[in-house]
Design an enzyme around this catalytic site. Structure first.
Site, short mmCIF file in Angstrom:
data_model
loop_
_atom_site.label_atom_id
_atom_site.label_comp_id
_atom_site.label_asym_id
_atom_site.label_seq_id
_atom_site.Cartn_x
_atom_site.Cartn_y
_atom_site.Cartn_z
N CYS A 179 0.85 -1.20 0.00
CA CYS A 179 0.00 0.00 0.00
C CYS A 179 0.88 1.25 0.00
O CYS A 179 1.72 1.44 0.87
CB CYS A 179 -0.90 -0.02 1.23
SG CYS A 179 -1.75 1.55 1.56
N CYS A 183 0.72 3.32 3.21
CA CYS A 183 1.53 2.73 4.28
C CYS A 183 3.00 3.04 4.06
O CYS A 183 3.72 3.41 4.99
CB CYS A 183 1.31 1.22 4.36
SG CYS A 183 -0.40 0.71 4.67
#
Length: 365
Positions: free
Chosen positions: A285, A288
Site C-alpha cells: 500500500c 503505508c
C-alpha cells in the site's frame, strides 16, 4: 463546482456552499459569458448555507436552480433506518439518495462540467485530480461512458490563493467559514476543524479518512484490486492501485511485529501493563509506504516512554478479521489500545506526521 454545456459559450454552474464554488461563479461572471447556476438541496443544510445561497443570488442577480432528492426515496430511507443512520452504517447510502441521484439527473443534460476540486483539499482522495478528465462516474447528454467531460481548473490552486481572490473581489462568503468550518456539507455530517487539522477532517469525521467523498467525485476513490503478497495469499488494496509490492515495511527493532494471537490478546485485555499503538498495514500500500519513516521515527521517540509500538499485517487472509474486529476500513489504520480500556481508539486523521501522531498518543495515554 461549475458545470458547463459549452466551455466557451455558456456555463451551467453547480453551486455548493464553499469558497471554491463562489470563486468559480465569480470567474464565470468575469468572462462575460452567460451562465446558469444549479445546486443540490439535500434538506439537511445549515441555515447559514441557505442565507449564503440568498446572498449569492442577490449579488449576482441570478436565480439558483435547486435540485431536490426524490421524496419517495428519502421517505423510504428515513422510515426504514431513521434520520441519522449514517452514523452507524456510513454516509454513502444517504448521500446517494440526497446528492448523487439528483446530480445525475442534472448532468444528463450537459456535455461537460467544471468542479472546484483542489489537490490539497484531501490528500487521501484528491491528491491526483487532473485538470481535465473524462468523468468516471456520470453520463452526459449523449449517454454512455465517456459522454461527460470533467474540468477541474482549480486542481493545482492552493486554498490560500482562493481566499485571497475572494477577499479581493469582495464576494459573498458562507458565514460558517468564520466559525471554523472549512469544507461544508450537510449539517449532521459537518463540523468545525481544530487548528492544525486538515480541512476535510470536519466531514464524516466518524468514518475512515481515505473515503471522504460523498459520491459526487466517487472516481477519486480507488477501489480494491487484487495484489499478490509475499505469502501467496490474495491481498486487496483499499484506497490504492499504485502501491509497489515490497516484502515488508516498518522494519525496526523499536516496532513489535504482532501476529494474530497477539492482537487477539490485546483485544481481550482490559488492564494492560502499558498502552499500545498499532498500525494495520499492507506492505504494497503506497499510503503505508508513505508513512513508514514517520512511524519508525515515532517508535524511536517512544522508546522508554511506557507506550509500546506495534504493527499488524492485515491484508490477505487476515483482512476479514481486521475489518470485523479492528475497524479496518483502509490501509493504513492506526489504533491506540489504552492501558485501562478494552476497546481500541482509531486514529481519525489523514495527517500521519510524527507531531500529529504524538499529539494523538499524548491526549489518550
Amino acid at each position: 463546482m461549475i458545470a458547463t454545456i459549452n466551455l466557451l459559450e455558456i456555463c451551467n454552474s453547480f453551486f455548493s456552499s464553499g469558497a471554491e464554488d463562489v470563486a468559480l461563479i465569480e470567474y464565470a461572471r468575469l468572462t462575460g459569458r452567460p451562465f446558469r447556476v444549479f445546486s443540490l438541496d439535500t434538506g439537511r443544510l445549515n441555515p447559514e448555507t441557505y442565507r449564503f445561497f440568498d446572498a449569492v443570488e442577490k449579488h449576482y442577480d441570478i436565480r439558483i436552480e435547486y435540485m431536490f432528492p426524490d421524496s419517495v426515496e428519502v421517505q423510504a430511507l428515513v422510515r426504514s433506518k431513521g434520520l441519522f443512520s449514517f452514523y452507524e452504517d456510513g454516509h454513502q447510502e444517504c448521500c446517494r439518495v440526497r446528492k448523487v441521484r439528483p446530480l445525475r439527473r442534472a448532468l444528463k443534460g450537459l456535455r461537460a462540467w467544471i468542479t472546484g476540486q483542489r489537490k490539497d483539499q484531501s490528500p487521501g482522495t484528491r491528491a491526483h485530480v487532473p485538470v481535465v478528465q473524462v468523468d468516471p462516474s456520470f453520463e452526459g447528454m449523449d449517454g454512455g461512458a465517456g459522454s461527460l467531460v470533467k474540468w477541474n481548473p482549480l486542481a493545482n490552486v492552493e486554498g490560500q490563493e482562493i481566499w485571497n481572490f475572494l477577499h479581493t473581489m469582495n464576494v459573498p462568503i458562507n458565514s460558517l467559514h468564520s466559525q471554523g468550518y472549512i469544507s461544508i456539507g450537510c449539517e449532521p455530517c459537518t463540523r468545525p476543524v481544530l487548528p492544525g487539522q486538515h480541512e476535510r477532517e470536519g466531514r464524516w469525521w466518524w468514518e475512515d479518512a481515505k473515503a471522504k467523498e460523498c459520491g459526487l467525485h466517487k472516481g477519486n476513490i480507488q477501489h480494491e484490486s487484487p495484489v499478490p503478497n509475499g505469502n501467496g495469499n490474495g491481498a486487496s488494496s483499499i484506497g490504492s492501485l499504485n502501491g509497489t509490492a515490497r516484502e515488508d515495511i516498518f522494519g525496526t527493532s523499536d516496532i513489535v511485529s504482532l501476529r494474530r494471537p497477539g492482537v487477539e490478546n490485546l483485544l481481550r485485555l482490559e488492564n494492560r501493563k502499558e498502552p499500545w499503538l498499532v498500525v494495520l498495514y499492507a506492505p504494497w500500500c503506497r499510503f503505508c509506504q508513505a508513512m513508514e519513516s514517520s512511524y519508525v521515527e515515532l517508535a524511536r521517540k517512544l522508546v522508554g516512554s511506557g507506550v509500546k509500538v506495534g504493527k499488524f499485517r492485515a491484508d490477505g487472509e487476515q483482512k476479514a478479521f481486521a475489518e470485523r474486529e479492528l475497524q479496518l476500513g483502509s490501509f493504513p489504520t492506526i489504533l491506540f489500545f489504552p492501558k485501562h480500556a478494552s476497546k481500541p481508539i482509531k486514529y481519525p486523521s489523514e495527517k500521519r506526521d510524527v507531531e500529529s501522531l504524538f499529539a494523538f498518543i499524548n491526549a489518550l495515554r
